[in-house]
Design an enzyme around this catalytic site. Structure first.
Site, short mmCIF file in Angstrom:
data_model
loop_
_atom_site.label_atom_id
_atom_site.label_comp_id
_atom_site.label_asym_id
_atom_site.label_seq_id
_atom_site.Cartn_x
_atom_site.Cartn_y
_atom_site.Cartn_z
N ASP A 13 0.86 -1.17 0.00
CA ASP A 13 0.00 0.00 0.00
C ASP A 13 0.91 1.24 0.00
OD1 ASP A 13 -2.50 1.45 0.33
OD2 ASP A 13 -1.85 1.80 2.39
N ASP A 15 -0.19 5.19 1.05
CA ASP A 15 -0.43 6.08 2.20
C ASP A 15 -0.46 5.29 3.50
OD1 ASP A 15 -1.06 8.87 1.12
OD2 ASP A 15 -2.35 7.63 -0.12
#
Length: 266
Positions: A13, A15
């Site tokens: 991922d 953020d």
């Protein structure tokens, strides 16, 4: 616990996992460099709709990381792929930042500003969402359009804060238009998982999903047969993990622990 070195594909991922704001998180450069130098495949799997794949790659490079557009899958890009695959060809009324519309246009999806001409309403994060957009989207739904959520994220982690993301807007439009979303595209959806596996070329058991969210990253990996790692640098805490009933293969305070685990397993 499986050896962290056994995987072929390492999926991250963005953020809360790779960066927060304009700050790389601890252990990120060293871990990614170690994986690349060892011949492992890296991909970045994000639920973002506010940046195109190219913009994500540019941001990672500005932060000093090697990154390539073809390594990145965003919810906006996956939404465009889904709509491009539909037959007959949809006409889309999009609510979101300019990046979402750009991904649709790049994919050749027909977009409209007229809600009564739309066959689908696609919703992503939109920092300029207002009453007018809510009204127009609800008109489209009442006129027969289907509602698509680009992701199910309730918020987006930034430095010392959480910003409202896509899901609050989707719920408002569902209520105003009296129609539920027909599909959610981003993690942890089956569609997103299928495209990740198609584009990576790996079976799920050869992939490790690393992220900071329990209901998207960790659930995505568990449901679809990936290895899973929760990193505690973004949305989720240990307390939330204990209460979630989810059991990732690894829990790391930062990605420095990934590097240590990989080194120890060699």
């Amino acid at each position: 616990m499986p050896e962290v070195w056994k995987y072929e594909g390492y999926f991250f991922d963005l953020d809360g996992t790779i960066y927060l704001g304009d700050r790389l998180l601890p252990g990120v450069p060293e871990s990614l460099e170690f994986l690349r130098s060892s011949g492992k495949k890296i991909m970045f799997l994000s639920n973002t709709t506010t940046r195109t794949r190219q913009e994500c790659a540019d941001r990672l490079r500005r932060l000093g990381l090697a990154a390539y557009e073809q390594e990145i899958i965003t919810a906006g890009y996956a939404s465009a792929a889904y709509l491009k695959e539909l037959a007959p060809a949809p006409v889309v009324y999009a609510i979101g930042e300019p990046a979402l519309l750009k991904e649709l246009i790049l994919a050749g999806v027909d977009c409209t500003g007229n809600p009564l001409a739309a066959t689908h309403v696609l919703v992503g994060m939109d920092t300029r969402f207002d009453y007018h957009k809510l009204h127009q989207a609800s008109r489209a739904l009442r006129n027969g359009a289907q509602l698509i959520a680009a992701n199910p994220d309730p918020n987006c982690p930034v430095e010392n804060d959480l910003l409202p993301d896509t899901w609050p807007l989707v719920k408002a439009i569902e209520v105003a238009g009296s129609k539920a979303a027909s599909i959610v595209i981003g993690k942890p959806s089956a569609y997103y998982a299928a495209k990740v596996l198609e584009w990576s070329g790996f079976p799920p058991e050869s992939c490790l999903m690393v992220g900071d969210r329990l209901e998207t990253d960790v659930r995505f990996g568990i449901v679809h047969g990936f290895g899973t790692a929760l990193v505690l640098t973004g949305a989720a805490s240990r307390e939330e993990l204990d209460q979630s009933g989810l059991h990732p293969d690894y829990v790391w305070s930062t990605l420095e622990e990934l590097l240590s685990a990989m080194s120890a397993s060699l």
